[in-house]
Design an enzyme around this catalytic site. Structure first.
Site, PDB file in Angstrom:
ATOM      1  N   GLY A  13       0.823  -1.094  -0.107  1.00  0.00           N
ATOM      2  CA  GLY A  13       0.087  -0.028   0.079  1.00  0.00           C
ATOM      3  C   GLY A  13       0.820   1.087  -0.113  1.00  0.00           C
ATOM      4  O   GLY A  13       0.530   2.118  -0.756  1.00  0.00           O
ATOM      5  N   GLN A  44       4.265 -11.001  -1.315  1.00  0.00           N
ATOM      6  CA  GLN A  44       3.696 -12.241  -0.657  1.00  0.00           C
ATOM      7  C   GLN A  44       2.644 -13.145  -1.335  1.00  0.00           C
ATOM      8  O   GLN A  44       2.928 -14.360  -0.850  1.00  0.00           O
ATOM      9  CB  GLN A  44       2.877 -11.504   0.723  1.00  0.00           C
ATOM     10  CG  GLN A  44       3.990 -10.779   1.426  1.00  0.00           C
ATOM     11  CD  GLN A  44       3.430  -9.778   2.380  1.00  0.00           C
ATOM     12  OE1 GLN A  44       2.142 -10.330   3.285  1.00  0.00           O
ATOM     13  NE2 GLN A  44       3.472  -8.470   2.524  1.00  0.00           N
ATOM     14  N   CYS A 162      -5.310 -12.454   2.597  1.00  0.00           N
ATOM     15  CA  CYS A 162      -5.783 -13.087   1.673  1.00  0.00           C
ATOM     16  C   CYS A 162      -6.347 -14.558   2.346  1.00  0.00           C
ATOM     17  O   CYS A 162      -5.899 -15.277   2.698  1.00  0.00           O
ATOM     18  CB  CYS A 162      -4.412 -13.686   1.002  1.00  0.00           C
ATOM     19  SG  CYS A 162      -5.111 -14.486  -0.457  1.00  0.00           S
ATOM     20  N   LYS A 304      -8.561  -8.727   2.792  1.00  0.00           N
ATOM     21  CA  LYS A 304      -7.444  -8.149   3.214  1.00  0.00           C
ATOM     22  C   LYS A 304      -6.426  -8.678   1.627  1.00  0.00           C
ATOM     23  O   LYS A 304      -5.912  -9.759   2.184  1.00  0.00           O
ATOM     24  CB  LYS A 304      -6.809  -8.194   4.232  1.00  0.00           C
ATOM     25  CG  LYS A 304      -7.627  -7.483   5.258  1.00  0.00           C
ATOM     26  CD  LYS A 304      -6.894  -7.560   6.729  1.00  0.00           C
ATOM     27  CE  LYS A 304      -7.978  -6.793   7.643  1.00  0.00           C
ATOM     28  NZ  LYS A 304      -8.273  -5.392   7.561  1.00  0.00           N
ATOM     29  N   THR A 305      -6.202  -7.919   0.682  1.00  0.00           N
ATOM     30  CA  THR A 305      -5.385  -8.449  -0.350  1.00  0.00           C
ATOM     31  C   THR A 305      -4.659  -7.408  -0.903  1.00  0.00           C
ATOM     32  O   THR A 305      -4.979  -6.163  -0.889  1.00  0.00           O
ATOM     33  CB  THR A 305      -6.063  -9.151  -1.466  1.00  0.00           C
ATOM     34  OG1 THR A 305      -7.053  -8.177  -1.872  1.00  0.00           O
ATOM     35  CG2 THR A 305      -6.863 -10.389  -0.738  1.00  0.00           C
ATOM     36  N   CYS A 339      -9.245 -13.032  -4.909  1.00  0.00           N
ATOM     37  CA  CYS A 339      -8.614 -14.318  -4.527  1.00  0.00           C
ATOM     38  C   CYS A 339      -8.334 -15.182  -5.315  1.00  0.00           C
ATOM     39  O   CYS A 339      -9.344 -15.968  -5.868  1.00  0.00           O
ATOM     40  CB  CYS A 339      -9.523 -14.773  -3.107  1.00  0.00           C
ATOM     41  SG  CYS A 339      -8.577 -15.852  -2.083  1.00  0.00           S
TER      42      CYS A 339
END
Ligand SMILES: Cc1cc2nc3c(=O)[nH]c(=O)nc-3n(C[C@H](O)[C@H](O)[C@H](O)COP(=O)(O)OP(=O)(O)OC[C@H]3O[C@@H](n4cnc5c(N)ncnc54)[C@H](O)[C@@H]3O)c2cc1C
Length: 395
Positions: A13, A44, A162, A304-305, A339
């Protein structure tokens, strides 16, 4: 010391926001500081494939200095404290840094210590995790050295980065055991603190079929609370009955509990649960108008990705510039997240959805079907999009 924009965190971010801001106007050059003590920056999303032996872990790591955009100042310091009433942050070394605008992009905290016994045994005794650069290779060691028995894949009952990653590695391992001729001697268990396989119905249906076809046992409401690596025993708390349930394992992939970083939790910027408070459509803090947040550390109720950040960053940057010019903010972020659910070697279901769990698919075909093309997208295309597009502020 004073900067126009202070960005806390130089991960996905923070770097994306800095790069987009610096592309907007030369006037920001030298005015934007990124605060992060990390020497390395990681992609990641590929750790899942590191754990499956498909990708070398070194390809996911770059020097932090190499991703700092031209025109940004990097201060290699971690933040200890926010003082939003007075517009400054304090670093762990005690330096006060003043700002006109603050962007918080500090990621999520992995609470390894919240599972009793886990810090002592992680990376050993068949106890592995893809949730760290240091341990992802131990997952591959456990999978390829598995001789049959019980393989458990856990997911905690906290928000995690994720949400699909706990099961991606399970499908890969199951596929590997099948190809190695071990499947009839193996039990594969998904032991999750969650209540369902996936939050979006369309993809949940596809995953339920896959779990059934591949003879995977699912145990929901099972939250891992303790692990004894030497005895090969995992203890779960059943979230409805509060009973403790012990399971033997020969290998176990652990996804630890996660929470907001402690320095956010104890600050005036946090909501009641410790996450950075933001308006979920504008990404502005509801109390401090010169503070914005992005990514895993915020309370935006999205998955959260990095994919979510790709859609959040342009909204945040436009709104930051609007705030600087006393213009109205746009409610431009609608919860998009994605995802890429790897369902085996060479197979992937590409889930894309919004705040209301409605599918938001990119491609003109049914993305709930497993495809080789989407596997290639994840393994080969998205890393290039990340390093050469997102982090450069281009997409
Ligand atoms: C195994 C796994 C699989 C994943 N799969 C996918 C996937 O398929 N698709 C996808 O889109 N996403 C995936 N993700 C999630 C994705 O990587 C994250 O959502 C994304 O990196 C979050 O970005 P961020 O900027 O919020 O945090 P991060 O990128 O984690 O960056 C946070 C930064 O803040 C810094 N920081 C922390 N504390 C401080 C402090 N006190 N002061 C200053 N700096 C601080 C850290 O050093 C770090 O550099 C996956 C993640 C994992 C672990």
């Amino acid at each position: 010391m004073r900067y126009k924009v202070v960005i806390v965190g130089g991960g996905t971010g923070g770097i994306t926001v800095a790069a987009r801001l610096l592309r907007k106007s030369k006037a920001f050059h030298g005015q934007v500081v990124i605060l992060d003590a990390a020497e390395k920056h990681y992609y990641q999303p590929l750790w899942t494939l590191v754990g499956a032996g498909e990708v070398k872990r070194e390809t996911t790591e770059r020097d932090e200095s190499s991703v700092i955009p031209d025109g940004a100042v990097w201060r290699k310091e971690a933040i200890a404290e926010f003082q939003p009433e007075e517009n400054y942050v304090v670093t762990e070394a005690g330096t006060k840094i003043r700002y006109e605008y603050l962007v918080v992009a500090a990621g999520i905290q992995i609470d390894w210590g919240k599972v009793k016994g886990l810090p002592e045994t992680i990376g050993k005794n068949g106890v592995v995790s893809n949730y760290s650069y240091d341990y992802a290779e131990s997952t591959w060691d456990a999978i390829r050295n598995f001789k049959g028995g019980t393989a458990i894949f856990t997911a905690p009952n906290t928000p995690i980065k994720c949400g699909g990653a706990p099961q991606k590695i399970m499908y890969l391992a199951e596929d590997y055991f099948r190809k190695a001729g071990l499947r009839d001697r193996s039990k594969v268990v998904f032991a999750s603190g969650g209540t369902i396989i996936f939050g979006v119905k369309k993809y949940a249906n596809a995953l339920s079929n896959i779990v059934q076809e591949r003879d995977i046992d699912t145990e929901f409401f099972h939250n891992l609370v303790e692990i004894d690596g030497e005895k090969h025993e995992a203890v779960f708390e059943h979230l409805k009955t509060h009973e403790r349930v012990s399971m033997h394992f020969d290998m176990i992939h652990v996804v630890p509990p996660m929470s907001a970083p402690d320095f956010i939790k104890r600050s005036a910027l946090a909501d009641a649960n410790g996450w950075l408070d933001v308006n979920k459509h504008t990404l502005q803090h509801p109390k401090f108008a010169n503070v914005f947040g992005i990514g895993d550390c915020t309370n935006a109720p999205t998955a959260k990705t990095g994919a979510a950040i790709r859609k959040q960053a342009p909204v945040l940057v436009d709104n930051l510039v609007a705030a600087m010019n006393n213009k109205p903010l746009q409610e431009g972020y609608h919860g998009y997240s994605s995802c890429p659910l790897i369902t085996g070697y060479g197979r992937l279901v590409l889930a894309e959805f919004d705040y209301d769990n409605n599918p938001q698919e990119t491609f003109p075909f049914d993305q709930s079907k497993e495809r080789f093309s989407m596997y290639l997208l994840k393994k080969e295309v998205l890393p290039v999009v990340y390093w050469d597009g997102m982090l450069k502020g281009l997409m």
